[in-house]
Design a protein around this motif. Sequence first.
Motif, PDB file in Angstrom:
ATOM      1  N   MET A   1       0.851  -1.172   0.000  1.00  0.00           N
ATOM      2  CA  MET A   1       0.000   0.000   0.000  1.00  0.00           C
ATOM      3  C   MET A   1       0.901   1.241   0.000  1.00  0.00           C
ATOM      4  N   PRO A   2       0.633   2.188  -0.884  1.00  0.00           N
ATOM      5  CA  PRO A   2       1.448   3.410  -0.907  1.00  0.00           C
ATOM      6  C   PRO A   2       1.338   4.199   0.397  1.00  0.00           C
ATOM      7  N   HIS A   3       2.439   4.836   0.714  1.00  0.00           N
ATOM      8  CA  HIS A   3       2.572   5.606   1.946  1.00  0.00           C
ATOM      9  C   HIS A   3       3.472   6.793   1.626  1.00  0.00           C
ATOM     10  N   PHE A   4       3.116   7.970   2.145  1.00  0.00           N
ATOM     11  CA  PHE A   4       4.025   9.106   2.030  1.00  0.00           C
ATOM     12  C   PHE A   4       3.857  10.007   3.240  1.00  0.00           C
ATOM     13  N   GLU A   5       4.876  10.825   3.469  1.00  0.00           N
ATOM     14  CA  GLU A   5       4.859  11.789   4.557  1.00  0.00           C
ATOM     15  C   GLU A   5       5.294  13.144   4.021  1.00  0.00           C
ATOM     16  N   VAL A   6       4.663  14.194   4.536  1.00  0.00           N
ATOM     17  CA  VAL A   6       5.008  15.569   4.203  1.00  0.00           C
ATOM     18  C   VAL A   6       5.226  16.299   5.517  1.00  0.00           C
ATOM     19  N   THR A   7       6.360  17.000   5.638  1.00  0.00           N
ATOM     20  CA  THR A   7       6.673  17.762   6.844  1.00  0.00           C
ATOM     21  C   THR A   7       6.669  19.246   6.504  1.00  0.00           C
ATOM     22  N   THR A   8       6.006  20.036   7.351  1.00  0.00           N
ATOM     23  CA  THR A   8       5.874  21.479   7.140  1.00  0.00           C
ATOM     24  C   THR A   8       6.156  22.199   8.450  1.00  0.00           C
ATOM     25  N   SER A   9       6.975  23.239   8.398  1.00  0.00           N
ATOM     26  CA  SER A   9       7.241  24.077   9.566  1.00  0.00           C
ATOM     27  C   SER A   9       6.350  25.305   9.506  1.00  0.00           C
ATOM     28  N   ILE A  10       5.687  25.592  10.624  1.00  0.00           N
ATOM     29  CA  ILE A  10       4.769  26.724  10.693  1.00  0.00           C
ATOM     30  C   ILE A  10       5.089  27.545  11.936  1.00  0.00           C
ATOM     31  N   ALA A  11       5.246  28.850  11.753  1.00  0.00           N
ATOM     32  CA  ALA A  11       5.592  29.755  12.855  1.00  0.00           C
ATOM     33  C   ALA A  11       4.334  30.173  13.614  1.00  0.00           C
ATOM     34  N   ALA A  12       3.693  29.208  14.221  1.00  0.00           N
ATOM     35  CA  ALA A  12       2.516  29.421  15.059  1.00  0.00           C
ATOM     36  C   ALA A  12       2.451  28.252  16.043  1.00  0.00           C
ATOM     37  N   PRO A  13       1.851  28.459  17.218  1.00  0.00           N
ATOM     38  CA  PRO A  13       1.791  27.390  18.214  1.00  0.00           C
ATOM     39  C   PRO A  13       0.957  26.199  17.746  1.00  0.00           C
ATOM     40  N   PRO A  14       1.268  25.002  18.251  1.00  0.00           N
ATOM     41  CA  PRO A  14       0.550  23.794  17.822  1.00  0.00           C
ATOM     42  C   PRO A  14      -0.970  23.896  17.904  1.00  0.00           C
ATOM     43  N   ARG A  15      -1.510  24.477  18.986  1.00  0.00           N
ATOM     44  CA  ARG A  15      -2.977  24.542  19.104  1.00  0.00           C
ATOM     45  C   ARG A  15      -3.587  25.361  17.963  1.00  0.00           C
TER      46      ARG A  15
ATOM     47  N   LYS B   1      -0.395  27.209   6.532  1.00  0.00           N
ATOM     48  CA  LYS B   1       0.707  28.001   7.078  1.00  0.00           C
ATOM     49  C   LYS B   1       0.382  29.493   7.018  1.00  0.00           C
ATOM     50  N   ALA B   2      -0.080  29.956   5.863  1.00  0.00           N
ATOM     51  CA  ALA B   2      -0.399  31.382   5.706  1.00  0.00           C
ATOM     52  C   ALA B   2      -1.489  31.812   6.675  1.00  0.00           C
ATOM     53  N   VAL B   3      -2.512  30.993   6.828  1.00  0.00           N
ATOM     54  CA  VAL B   3      -3.618  31.334   7.744  1.00  0.00           C
ATOM     55  C   VAL B   3      -3.141  31.301   9.194  1.00  0.00           C
ATOM     56  N   ALA B   4      -2.416  30.259   9.561  1.00  0.00           N
ATOM     57  CA  ALA B   4      -1.972  30.108  10.965  1.00  0.00           C
ATOM     58  C   ALA B   4      -0.982  31.181  11.367  1.00  0.00           C
ATOM     59  N   GLU B   5      -0.144  31.622  10.428  1.00  0.00           N
ATOM     60  CA  GLU B   5       0.878  32.629  10.745  1.00  0.00           C
ATOM     61  C   GLU B   5       0.353  34.062  10.669  1.00  0.00           C
TER      62      GLU B   5
END
Length: 152
Positions: A1-15, A145-149
């Motif tokens: 089964m295909p699997h992939f991961e994408v990692t993104t850094s966002i300058a806003a708190p986790p919540r 990212k744009a919305v959260a930051e």
Amino acid sequence: MPHFEVTTSIAAPPRRVFDVSLDVDVHTASMADAGERAVDGVTSGGLVLGDTVTWQARHFGVLWRMTCRISAFEPPARFVDDQVDGPFRHWRHEHRFAPDGRGGTVVRDVVDFAAPLRPFGTIAELAVLNRYLPRLIRDRNRHVKAVAEAPA
């Protein structure tokens, strides 16, 4: 089964990132190029455990519908959406949110999927979906990212 991961850094708190990521209106705006919209279930605002939403969008010139359920919900660390009806034989998208140690968030999207109609689905996975789907998640995350930051 295909699997992939994408990692993104966002300058806003986790919540903040967690909440933005669960917002139907933010998701709809992030997928505007495909004309994606919520047509059933929760159609605006935030999603919580057990909620379903049916998305309708045009990909590859074809109109698709996919209903997903929020099957895990652990604010602000993670949530999971699973397809309950739609174009995939299997779709599971885990969204993980971790503090980056500088007041921001590292988002890790972990996706497992399988196209229908074996063996043709396998060909579609190899030829198209293994590249297209991660790009779609990266595009969505740029919008999140744009919305959260953005200043509140």
